[in-house]
Scaffold this motif. Structure first.
Motif, PDB file in Angstrom:
ATOM      1  N   THR A 295       1.516   6.198   2.648  1.00  0.00           N
ATOM      2  CA  THR A 295       2.190   5.298   3.581  1.00  0.00           C
ATOM      3  C   THR A 295       3.609   5.758   3.833  1.00  0.00           C
ATOM      4  O   THR A 295       4.102   5.744   4.975  1.00  0.00           O
TER       5      THR A 295
ATOM      6  N   LEU B 133      -5.462   5.126   6.103  1.00  0.00           N
ATOM      7  CA  LEU B 133      -4.444   4.080   6.126  1.00  0.00           C
ATOM      8  C   LEU B 133      -4.877   2.918   7.020  1.00  0.00           C
ATOM      9  O   LEU B 133      -4.561   1.751   6.732  1.00  0.00           O
ATOM     10  N   ARG B 134      -5.605   3.216   8.086  1.00  0.00           N
ATOM     11  CA  ARG B 134      -6.129   2.138   8.928  1.00  0.00           C
ATOM     12  C   ARG B 134      -7.103   1.272   8.131  1.00  0.00           C
ATOM     13  O   ARG B 134      -7.066   0.045   8.223  1.00  0.00           O
TER      14      ARG B 134
ATOM     15  N   ARG C 244      -7.129   0.899   4.926  1.00  0.00           N
ATOM     16  CA  ARG C 244      -6.330   0.149   3.950  1.00  0.00           C
ATOM     17  C   ARG C 244      -5.679  -1.070   4.599  1.00  0.00           C
ATOM     18  O   ARG C 244      -5.585  -2.137   3.984  1.00  0.00           O
ATOM     19  N   ALA C 245      -5.225  -0.915   5.822  1.00  0.00           N
ATOM     20  CA  ALA C 245      -4.642  -2.057   6.540  1.00  0.00           C
ATOM     21  C   ALA C 245      -5.697  -3.132   6.771  1.00  0.00           C
ATOM     22  O   ALA C 245      -5.409  -4.340   6.675  1.00  0.00           O
ATOM     23  N   TRP C 246      -6.929  -2.705   7.076  1.00  0.00           N
ATOM     24  CA  TRP C 246      -8.027  -3.668   7.229  1.00  0.00           C
ATOM     25  C   TRP C 246      -8.225  -4.437   5.931  1.00  0.00           C
ATOM     26  O   TRP C 246      -8.428  -5.654   5.942  1.00  0.00           O
TER      27      TRP C 246
ATOM     28  N   LEU D 272      -6.036  -5.079   3.538  1.00  0.00           N
ATOM     29  CA  LEU D 272      -4.942  -6.033   3.345  1.00  0.00           C
ATOM     30  C   LEU D 272      -5.112  -7.255   4.254  1.00  0.00           C
ATOM     31  O   LEU D 272      -4.852  -8.383   3.835  1.00  0.00           O
ATOM     32  N   ALA D 273      -5.536  -7.021   5.492  1.00  0.00           N
ATOM     33  CA  ALA D 273      -5.741  -8.148   6.409  1.00  0.00           C
ATOM     34  C   ALA D 273      -6.870  -9.050   5.907  1.00  0.00           C
ATOM     35  O   ALA D 273      -6.786 -10.287   6.016  1.00  0.00           O
TER      36      ALA D 273
ATOM     37  N   GLU E  97       8.876  -4.133   6.132  1.00  0.00           N
ATOM     38  CA  GLU E  97       7.712  -4.212   7.016  1.00  0.00           C
ATOM     39  C   GLU E  97       7.045  -2.857   7.221  1.00  0.00           C
ATOM     40  O   GLU E  97       5.828  -2.788   7.423  1.00  0.00           O
ATOM     41  N   ASP E  98       7.831  -1.781   7.193  1.00  0.00           N
ATOM     42  CA  ASP E  98       7.237  -0.463   7.431  1.00  0.00           C
ATOM     43  C   ASP E  98       6.700   0.183   6.153  1.00  0.00           C
ATOM     44  O   ASP E  98       6.299   1.343   6.164  1.00  0.00           O
TER      45      ASP E  98
ATOM     46  N   PRO F  74       4.052  -1.401   3.701  1.00  0.00           N
ATOM     47  CA  PRO F  74       3.185  -2.436   3.121  1.00  0.00           C
ATOM     48  C   PRO F  74       2.775  -2.077   1.707  1.00  0.00           C
ATOM     49  O   PRO F  74       2.459  -0.925   1.410  1.00  0.00           O
TER      50      PRO F  74
END
Length: 363
Positions: free
Chosen positions: A43, A59-60, A62-64, A66-67, A95-96, A98
């Motif tokens: 990240t 990373l996408r 991983r963002a899923w 976390l959401a 914020e940049d 996570p």
């Protein structure tokens, strides 16, 4: 005063790499420590423009994850659940950057709240797996793990949500169960990180957790944190954690007076108490001792739409001649203390379950 920049150079130093080590080497070294640290390094690199097609997709995903965890927490909180550290500590990150989370830990005040949360999460999100651990035979404390396949089944491990009736489970020895976290969010988050030391060595992600939690501009009271650590029997672990952080952020550590007064003495006293306890310990004092763990062997499929035979937010223990059944809103279990179960006992459990819940037995 500012905290050190959390960038690739920072992680090169933290991981003991050469100053000119390429990003691949930094990510690889972080992955040897933990997957969460690896993702944190990725990240940081992506934030600074060092990213490729494969890492972008990871990373996408991983963002899923976390959401998804954020949605789960929003569902669970009105039912009495409180985050252990996850999003509590994540709120202190920029914020940049996570904060990576392998799983989501939630604590509830009692078994009734536990089964309300488990039933609601199962109905809303349909987990593929459910594991249950009961601490002692009385059914006062449980750990329930719900799991879902990762976004990419070949590359991602499963998503997991752990719901506990006991916030801090200790070391199954000298450090006992401690059901509640401090009300102070900073203390709760950092003590939950310190508790991880019973499971594994601290690593760079833990250091960054402390950096973000104690950064300039935060409301920090280290003496109060030290008193909480003494109360919750985590003074040695907090002292070690703060020491690792102070090595990376010495200016901030000096400004805050780390380690706080009394923490070293409290850590020594706790270590002596543990040593004395170990000299006198004779092992779990029978099945009701919280150190006696009972694991759930699932007997029925997960029923994620709720149960028709009883209220969705209840569970009960039922004894039968060969042992104990745990009947929950989502599935029914035979409670066992080891991996091997006598086939006759297993068959007896299925027969007892068929008598109790014939509509739920598929055997």
């Amino acid at each position: 005063m500012t905290t050190p920049a959390v960038d690739l150079a920072f992680f090169r130093g933290l991981l003991g790499l050469d100053e000119d080590a390429p990003p691949y080497d930094v990510v690889t070294a972080a992955g040897r420590v933990s997957q969460a640290l690896r993702v944190l390094v990725m990240t940081v690199a992506a934030r600074d423009g060092v990213v490729g097609t494969g890492s972008s997709d990871e990373l996408r995903r991983r963002a899923w994850r976390l959401a998804f965890y954020a949605r789960v927490q929003r569902t669970a909180e009105p039912l009495g659940a409180r985050p252990m550290k996850g999003f509590t500590l994540a709120a202190r990150y920029p914020e940049d950057l996570p904060r990576p989370m392998n799983d989501l830990d939630l604590v509830v005040p009692d078994p009734e709240a536990l089964w309300r949360v488990v039933g609601a999460l199962a109905a809303e999100y349909g987990p593929s797996e459910m594991d249950v651990t009961m601490f002692g035979a009385r059914g006062r404390h449980f750990l329930v793990t719900l799991a879902w396949p990762g976004p990419d089944p070949l590359l991602d491990y499963e998503s997991r949500v752990e719901i506990l009736t006991c916030a801090l489970t200790g070391d199954q020895g000298a450090v006992p169960l401690r059901p509640r976290l401090p009300e102070d969010p900073l203390a709760a988050g950092l003590l939950a990180v310190a508790e991880e030391r019973f499971q594994r060595p601290f690593n760079g992600k833990d250091v960054v957790d402390v950096m973000m939690s104690l950064a300039p501009g935060r409301d920090v009271d280290l003496p109060r944190l030290a008193r909480y650590a003494e109360e919750f029997r985590l003074a040695p672990e907090l002292l070690e954690l703060l020491g690792l952080w102070a090595g990376t952020d010495p200016e901030r550590a000096r400004a805050l007076g780390a380690p706080p007064a009394g923490l070293e003495a409290a850590a020594q006293s706790e270590l002596e108490r543990r040593a004395q306890w170990l000299r006198e310990d004779t092992g779990p004092a029978g099945p009701e001792d919280p150190r006696t763990l009972f694991y759930g062997m699932r007997l029925t499929p997960l029923t994620c739409g709720g149960r028709s035979d009883r209220a969705q937010d209840t569970a009960e223990l039922r004894a039968f001649p060969g042992g104990t059944l745990l009947l929950t809103p989502v599935a029914d279990f035979l409670l066992v203390t080891g991996e091997l179960v006598d086939p006759e006992r297993y068959d007896a459990a299925l027969a007892a379950l068929a008598d109790l819940r014939p509509e739920r037995s598929d055997r």
